[in-house]
Design a protein around this motif. Structure first.
Motif, PDB file in Angstrom:
ATOM      1  N   PHE A 198       0.827  -1.216   0.000  1.00  0.00           N
ATOM      2  CA  PHE A 198       0.000   0.000   0.000  1.00  0.00           C
ATOM      3  C   PHE A 198       0.860   1.266   0.000  1.00  0.00           C
ATOM      4  O   PHE A 198       0.538   2.243  -0.660  1.00  0.00           O
ATOM      5  CB  PHE A 198      -0.925   0.033   1.221  1.00  0.00           C
ATOM      6  N   SER A 199       1.945   1.245   0.768  1.00  0.00           N
ATOM      7  CA  SER A 199       2.768   2.451   0.905  1.00  0.00           C
ATOM      8  C   SER A 199       3.440   2.858  -0.399  1.00  0.00           C
ATOM      9  O   SER A 199       3.933   3.980  -0.522  1.00  0.00           O
ATOM     10  CB  SER A 199       3.809   2.257   2.007  1.00  0.00           C
ATOM     11  N   GLN A 200       3.447   1.989  -1.400  1.00  0.00           N
ATOM     12  CA  GLN A 200       4.057   2.317  -2.688  1.00  0.00           C
ATOM     13  C   GLN A 200       3.111   3.078  -3.622  1.00  0.00           C
ATOM     14  O   GLN A 200       3.548   3.613  -4.633  1.00  0.00           O
ATOM     15  CB  GLN A 200       4.527   1.036  -3.381  1.00  0.00           C
ATOM     16  N   TYR A 201       1.830   3.137  -3.283  1.00  0.00           N
ATOM     17  CA  TYR A 201       0.858   3.821  -4.139  1.00  0.00           C
ATOM     18  C   TYR A 201       1.006   5.329  -4.020  1.00  0.00           C
ATOM     19  O   TYR A 201       1.381   5.844  -2.977  1.00  0.00           O
ATOM     20  CB  TYR A 201      -0.571   3.424  -3.763  1.00  0.00           C
ATOM     21  N   ARG A 202       0.681   6.028  -5.131  1.00  0.00           N
ATOM     22  CA  ARG A 202       0.729   7.473  -5.136  1.00  0.00           C
ATOM     23  C   ARG A 202      -0.173   8.044  -6.223  1.00  0.00           C
ATOM     24  O   ARG A 202      -0.634   7.323  -7.096  1.00  0.00           O
ATOM     25  CB  ARG A 202       2.142   7.973  -5.286  1.00  0.00           C
ATOM     26  N   HIS A 203      -0.393   9.338  -6.152  1.00  0.00           N
ATOM     27  CA  HIS A 203      -1.175  10.055  -7.164  1.00  0.00           C
ATOM     28  C   HIS A 203      -0.242  10.564  -8.250  1.00  0.00           C
ATOM     29  O   HIS A 203       0.895  10.929  -7.986  1.00  0.00           O
ATOM     30  CB  HIS A 203      -1.875  11.273  -6.548  1.00  0.00           C
ATOM     31  N   MET A 204      -0.767  10.638  -9.453  1.00  0.00           N
ATOM     32  CA  MET A 204      -0.049  11.240 -10.570  1.00  0.00           C
ATOM     33  C   MET A 204      -0.608  12.645 -10.797  1.00  0.00           C
ATOM     34  O   MET A 204      -1.787  12.894 -10.562  1.00  0.00           O
ATOM     35  CB  MET A 204      -0.252  10.402 -11.834  1.00  0.00           C
ATOM     36  N   GLY A 205       0.200  13.557 -11.276  1.00  0.00           N
ATOM     37  CA  GLY A 205      -0.272  14.889 -11.633  1.00  0.00           C
ATOM     38  C   GLY A 205      -0.436  15.808 -10.437  1.00  0.00           C
ATOM     39  O   GLY A 205       0.052  15.549  -9.337  1.00  0.00           O
ATOM     40  N   ASN A 206      -1.145  16.894 -10.677  1.00  0.00           N
ATOM     41  CA  ASN A 206      -1.379  17.896  -9.641  1.00  0.00           C
ATOM     42  C   ASN A 206      -2.538  17.498  -8.751  1.00  0.00           C
ATOM     43  O   ASN A 206      -3.544  16.976  -9.230  1.00  0.00           O
ATOM     44  CB  ASN A 206      -1.691  19.259 -10.277  1.00  0.00           C
ATOM     45  N   LEU A 207      -2.394  17.785  -7.471  1.00  0.00           N
ATOM     46  CA  LEU A 207      -3.478  17.628  -6.515  1.00  0.00           C
ATOM     47  C   LEU A 207      -3.849  19.033  -6.049  1.00  0.00           C
ATOM     48  O   LEU A 207      -3.021  19.739  -5.468  1.00  0.00           O
ATOM     49  CB  LEU A 207      -3.051  16.763  -5.331  1.00  0.00           C
ATOM     50  N   VAL A 208      -5.055  19.442  -6.337  1.00  0.00           N
ATOM     51  CA  VAL A 208      -5.528  20.767  -5.955  1.00  0.00           C
ATOM     52  C   VAL A 208      -6.200  20.613  -4.593  1.00  0.00           C
ATOM     53  O   VAL A 208      -7.257  19.994  -4.481  1.00  0.00           O
ATOM     54  CB  VAL A 208      -6.497  21.342  -7.012  1.00  0.00           C
ATOM     55  N   PHE A 209      -5.552  21.163  -3.568  1.00  0.00           N
ATOM     56  CA  PHE A 209      -5.981  20.968  -2.185  1.00  0.00           C
ATOM     57  C   PHE A 209      -6.665  22.222  -1.656  1.00  0.00           C
ATOM     58  O   PHE A 209      -6.157  23.334  -1.785  1.00  0.00           O
ATOM     59  CB  PHE A 209      -4.772  20.627  -1.307  1.00  0.00           C
ATOM     60  N   TYR A 210      -7.829  22.007  -1.040  1.00  0.00           N
ATOM     61  CA  TYR A 210      -8.562  23.067  -0.341  1.00  0.00           C
ATOM     62  C   TYR A 210      -8.600  22.711   1.142  1.00  0.00           C
ATOM     63  O   TYR A 210      -9.206  21.715   1.516  1.00  0.00           O
ATOM     64  CB  TYR A 210      -9.994  23.177  -0.862  1.00  0.00           C
ATOM     65  N   GLU A 211      -7.956  23.525   1.969  1.00  0.00           N
ATOM     66  CA  GLU A 211      -7.945  23.266   3.413  1.00  0.00           C
ATOM     67  C   GLU A 211      -9.314  23.524   4.034  1.00  0.00           C
ATOM     68  O   GLU A 211      -9.681  22.905   5.019  1.00  0.00           O
ATOM     69  CB  GLU A 211      -6.888  24.128   4.088  1.00  0.00           C
ATOM     70  N   SER A 212     -10.075  24.435   3.426  1.00  0.00           N
ATOM     71  CA  SER A 212     -11.419  24.742   3.887  1.00  0.00           C
ATOM     72  C   SER A 212     -12.215  25.264   2.698  1.00  0.00           C
ATOM     73  O   SER A 212     -11.669  25.487   1.620  1.00  0.00           O
ATOM     74  CB  SER A 212     -11.395  25.795   4.995  1.00  0.00           C
ATOM     75  N   GLU A 213     -13.502  25.478   2.927  1.00  0.00           N
ATOM     76  CA  GLU A 213     -14.365  25.974   1.855  1.00  0.00           C
ATOM     77  C   GLU A 213     -13.913  27.342   1.348  1.00  0.00           C
ATOM     78  O   GLU A 213     -14.009  27.638   0.164  1.00  0.00           O
ATOM     79  CB  GLU A 213     -15.810  26.055   2.349  1.00  0.00           C
ATOM     80  N   ASP A 214     -13.387  28.178   2.234  1.00  0.00           N
ATOM     81  CA  ASP A 214     -12.987  29.536   1.864  1.00  0.00           C
ATOM     82  C   ASP A 214     -11.508  29.667   1.502  1.00  0.00           C
ATOM     83  O   ASP A 214     -11.064  30.751   1.129  1.00  0.00           O
ATOM     84  CB  ASP A 214     -13.305  30.497   3.015  1.00  0.00           C
ATOM     85  N   ALA A 215     -10.760  28.589   1.641  1.00  0.00           N
ATOM     86  CA  ALA A 215      -9.317  28.650   1.399  1.00  0.00           C
ATOM     87  C   ALA A 215      -9.003  28.776  -0.088  1.00  0.00           C
ATOM     88  O   ALA A 215      -9.752  28.300  -0.937  1.00  0.00           O
ATOM     89  CB  ALA A 215      -8.645  27.402   1.965  1.00  0.00           C
ATOM     90  N   LYS A 216      -7.877  29.385  -0.365  1.00  0.00           N
ATOM     91  CA  LYS A 216      -7.379  29.426  -1.739  1.00  0.00           C
ATOM     92  C   LYS A 216      -6.803  28.048  -2.053  1.00  0.00           C
ATOM     93  O   LYS A 216      -6.207  27.409  -1.189  1.00  0.00           O
ATOM     94  CB  LYS A 216      -6.306  30.490  -1.879  1.00  0.00           C
ATOM     95  N   PRO A 217      -6.981  27.578  -3.285  1.00  0.00           N
ATOM     96  CA  PRO A 217      -6.443  26.265  -3.631  1.00  0.00           C
ATOM     97  C   PRO A 217      -4.912  26.266  -3.624  1.00  0.00           C
ATOM     98  O   PRO A 217      -4.286  27.271  -3.956  1.00  0.00           O
ATOM     99  CB  PRO A 217      -6.980  26.023  -5.039  1.00  0.00           C
ATOM    100  N   VAL A 218      -4.352  25.147  -3.219  1.00  0.00           N
ATOM    101  CA  VAL A 218      -2.907  24.951  -3.216  1.00  0.00           C
ATOM    102  C   VAL A 218      -2.618  23.740  -4.091  1.00  0.00           C
ATOM    103  O   VAL A 218      -3.241  22.690  -3.931  1.00  0.00           O
ATOM    104  CB  VAL A 218      -2.397  24.688  -1.773  1.00  0.00           C
ATOM    105  N   VAL A 219      -1.694  23.878  -5.030  1.00  0.00           N
ATOM    106  CA  VAL A 219      -1.333  22.772  -5.919  1.00  0.00           C
ATOM    107  C   VAL A 219      -0.202  21.975  -5.280  1.00  0.00           C
ATOM    108  O   VAL A 219       0.847  22.533  -4.937  1.00  0.00           O
ATOM    109  CB  VAL A 219      -0.929  23.280  -7.316  1.00  0.00           C
ATOM    110  N   LEU A 220      -0.443  20.679  -5.104  1.00  0.00           N
ATOM    111  CA  LEU A 220       0.515  19.781  -4.459  1.00  0.00           C
ATOM    112  C   LEU A 220       0.916  18.659  -5.409  1.00  0.00           C
ATOM    113  O   LEU A 220       0.190  18.343  -6.352  1.00  0.00           O
ATOM    114  CB  LEU A 220      -0.106  19.173  -3.203  1.00  0.00           C
ATOM    115  N   LYS A 221       2.045  18.031  -5.128  1.00  0.00           N
ATOM    116  CA  LYS A 221       2.497  16.838  -5.843  1.00  0.00           C
ATOM    117  C   LYS A 221       2.679  15.716  -4.826  1.00  0.00           C
ATOM    118  O   LYS A 221       3.158  15.951  -3.716  1.00  0.00           O
ATOM    119  CB  LYS A 221       3.846  17.080  -6.536  1.00  0.00           C
TER     120      LYS A 221
END
Length: 162
Positions: A99-122
């Motif tokens: 399981f620990s070897q799995y990961r996401h590909m591409g950009n992950l657009v993260f919202y910490e809250s409904e009003d937060a600005k999006p943050v692009v993560l890898k």
């Protein structure tokens, strides 16, 4: 909502596979909202463990037995022992290694809250050493304990980000 991690990258890929993976990295994105556990599956095990620790109290409350009986029966302690015992089980250890070897590909657009600005993560994977303290790494976003994790769980995964 974001799906779970779907990819395990192997070191012995062909040049064609490497080119395809680069296209995925360059052209894919997914959205992650708050403490959503689903996108952290399968590979972000410490996040999932923190969620399980946080939700135990809600699970105990949800068991339809009076409070005094729960104390006498030590329901919370037994639930903790069950979780700890599962983590230490030998056959599960091998599965967790996969399981620990799995990961996401591409950009992950993260919202910490409904009003937060999006943050692009890898997602650099479970074994990435973030020695420079980079802020755009998916697994640097830790689980944040909440008052009612069992109640909030579906909202994290299904709420619409405006």
């Amino acid at each position: 909502f974001c799906g779970p991690m779907t990819t395990v990258l192997l070191d012995n890929a062909t040049p064609e596979t490497d080119a395809f993976v680069k296209k995925l990295w360059d052209n894919s994105c997914n959205f992650v909202y708050k403490n959503d556990v689903v996108p952290r599956g399968y590979g972000y095990l410490s996040f999932i463990e923190d969620f399980v620790d946080d939700v135990q109290g809600d699970l105990v409350k949800a068991i339809p037995v009076c409070r005094i009986a729960k104390r006498i029966l030590d329901v919370h302690g037994k639930l903790e022992d069950l979780v700890e015992g599962a983590k230490d089980h030998e056959s599960l250890a091998g599965l967790l290694g996969v399981f620990s070897q799995y990961r996401h590909m591409g950009n992950l657009v993260f919202y910490e809250s409904e009003d937060a600005k999006p943050v692009v993560l890898k997602d650099m994977g479970a074994f990435y050493k973030n020695s420079k303290g980079e802020k755009d790494v998916f697994r640097s976003v830790k689980y944040k304990p909440v008052k009612s994790p069992l109640k909030d769980f579906m909202g994290w995964h299904m709420d619409i980000i405006r």
